[in-house]
Every structure is written in C-alpha cells, then in structure tokens.
Design an enzyme around this catalytic site. Structure first.
Site, PDB file in Angstrom:
ATOM      1  N   CYS A 218       0.852  -1.125   0.136  1.00 48.45           N
ATOM      2  CA  CYS A 218       0.018   0.017   0.070  1.00 48.45           C
ATOM      3  C   CYS A 218       0.924   1.153   0.143  1.00 48.45           C
ATOM      4  CB  CYS A 218      -0.935  -0.003   1.061  1.00 48.45           C
ATOM      5  SG  CYS A 218      -0.058  -0.061   2.838  1.00 48.45           S
ATOM      6  N   HIS A 265      -3.097   1.186   6.837  1.00 45.34           N
ATOM      7  CA  HIS A 265      -3.255   0.661   5.339  1.00 45.34           C
ATOM      8  C   HIS A 265      -3.642   2.321   4.888  1.00 45.34           C
ATOM      9  CE1 HIS A 265      -4.120  -1.103   1.707  1.00 45.34           C
ATOM     10  NE2 HIS A 265      -5.295  -0.650   1.691  1.00 45.34           N
ATOM     11  N   HIS A 277      -5.901   1.709  -4.067  1.00 50.55           N
ATOM     12  CA  HIS A 277      -4.969   1.215  -3.218  1.00 50.55           C
ATOM     13  C   HIS A 277      -4.546  -0.375  -3.466  1.00 50.55           C
ATOM     14  CE1 HIS A 277      -8.112  -1.487  -0.924  1.00 50.55           C
ATOM     15  NE2 HIS A 277      -8.472  -1.294  -2.042  1.00 50.55           N
TER      16      HIS A 277
END
Length: 303
Positions: A218, A265, A277
């Site tokens: 990420c 994240h 993402h």
C-alpha cells in the site's frame, strides 16, 4: 387239606418268573448279536474273495508264485539323481544366488557385448569416462551422486503464483521512485493527473514491501505514484501520514491520501467514496470503495 399259599410264597413265585424272563431276554439278545456278527463276517469274506480273484486276474504270475509257496519281493524304485531332494535344493540355491548377484550389479557395469558394440576397449566406468576419444569430451572426474530422501509439501496454485510474482519483482530493472524524484515526468500536481498515474498501475500484484510496477504494497504504491510528481515519500504509512496536512472529510478531493486511523493501510482518494490502493497479499492494485469509516485524509503539496 392243602395248605393255603401265603403272600410271601406268591411273591417268590412272581420274582422267579421275572428272573427267568430276564434270562431268556438276555440270551435272545446275545444270540441276535452273534447272528449279526456272523453275517458281517460272511460279507467281509465274500469281499476279500472278490478282491483276491481280481488281483489274480490282474497279475497271474504273482498268484502262481504265491500258490507255489514262493513270495515276490517288490524291487525298490530307483530315484534319478536330478529328482533327489538334495540336488533340487542345491540347484534352487544356485539360481537364487545368481539372481541376487544380477540385481546387485551397479548401473555402470557394462556387459562385454555392449562394450564391443560401443567400441569400448574396457568395461571399467572410470576408464571409459577418462578416455580421450569418449565423445570428444574431457572428463575431470566421475563422481557418485548420492540422493537423500527429503520431506516436501505439495504446492498449490496460489503458492506457485506467489513465487512467480516474486521472481518477476526481483528481475525488475526499470526506474524506481528515487529515480522519478530526481527527474519527475510531471511538473504540476493536480488531482486529475494523480488519478491518471494511479490508474495506470491497476492490476499490479501485491507484494509485501513492493515498490516497483512488478509489485506494490500500500505505501510503496502511494510513494511510487507521487514520486513521479517530484514528491519523495517514505515507504511507510506512518511516515506518509506525517508528510502532509490533515483535512476534513468534506474538504477531501481526488488526489488526497486516504489513511486508516490505525495507520495500518492507505491509498489515493478518487472521489465518491472510492480510492486506489494495493489491498493485501494475493490481490492487485484496484479502484474500490472505502470499506471503513475510521479514516482521515491527508493532502500533499497544493493539489
């Protein structure tokens, strides 16, 4: 006047009658048994006579000798040497030993016939391998390779795909985020261009710690996208969270960072509740809805 019989005398008479009846019964039983045995003896004698008559008819010479008082002695059957038990056991042992020796031969033991057909001058494997005219090759040594049985596990399709992704990631030789920071292809930081660059990497497989187009995690994905605008971001969600300014959710625009409140994240906001993402192992870079409300937005530069 005759004496009247008493009860005792009558009882004696009755006992004598019973005893005589019992004696007669026993005698008749013995006579019947003797008659039955006599009949059986006569039957056996008839059978024996028939057997003797049949034997005399089959072998008249022996019958004549017996009638003359002479007896024939049957000669012992001579057993051939190869039918004797000791000889058979010896042969079986020899055959078994030969088979065992054949199976125990090493793989490099050439037969003389094969060696002659192959134009080998010797059947020794070491000498054949080191010969000058053996396939025009120079053999330094002949080594015996020993194989050991090991433990292994069956690999499934996901594991094979993961290994292929890692191999492709390791062989990447293109520009890195650091290269783009030094020479960024885009000079203006705006939301539309950021989304265009972010969308160009959709489908890139997730690789833990990945930071190239062969594999992203990420924060590696976010850093690589913004590096093309000359912004150097650390490869961590914690570091990227400190690089910009915190903005309200209602003020967020495409190109802002979407960061989870637990800093586990992040991604790039695309508007309408969606973001680009790199989700998790086994997945790919994608455009997807923001799946939680526990988020905040961070803006980098002046986009």
């Amino acid at each position: 006047m005759a004496n009247k019989a008493t009860g005792r005398h009558r009882a004696d008479v009755e006992i004598n009658v019973l005893e005589s009846f019992e004696l007669r019964s026993r005698r008749s039983i013995r006579e019947s048994e003797r008659a039955r045995l006599s009949r059986l003896a006569r039957k056996e004698a008839k059978k024996l006579a028939k057997l003797q008559a049949a034997e005399r008819a089959a072998n008249p010479e022996r019958a004549q000798a017996v009638s003359a008082g002479r007896y024939l002695v049957r000669a012992q059957r001579k057993i051939k040497f190869y039918q004797r038990r000791g000889f058979r056991n010896s042969v079986n042992m020899a055959v078994a030993s030969g088979l065992f020796a054949t199976f125990a031969l090493p793989a490099y033991a050439y037969s003389p016939e094969d060696a002659a057909m192959s134009r080998f001058s010797t059947t020794d494997a070491q000498a054949v391998a080191s010969a000058a005219d053996t396939q025009n090759l120079t053999v330094a040594a002949v080594n015996t390779v020993k194989y050991a049985r090991g433990s292994y596990e069956s690999a499934n399709a996901n594991e094979i795909a993961r290994q292929e992704t890692l191999n492709a990631y390791r062989t990447y030789s293109g520009p890195t985020a650091a290269d783009y920071v030094l020479n960024p292809p885009y000079s203006k930081l705006d939301g539309a261009t950021i989304l265009k660059v972010a969308a160009s990497y959709v489908g890139t497989p997730y690789v833990f710690g990945g930071e190239t187009p062969r594999g992203f995690d990420c924060s590696g994905y976010v850093a690589f996208v913004f590096a093309q605008f000359g912004i150097a971001l650390p490869h961590s969600v914690h570091g990227q969270n400190r690089m910009g300014i915190l903005i309200k959710p209602e003020d967020a625009v495409p190109g802002d960072l979407v960061i989870m409140d637990d800093l586990g994240h992040d991604g790039i906001y695309a508007g309408n509740g969606n973001f680009y993402h790199a989700p998790r192992p086994g997945d790919y870079v994608k455009l997807a809805p923001i799946y939680t409300s526990r988020i905040h937005f961070v803006r980098l530069g002046t986009n």
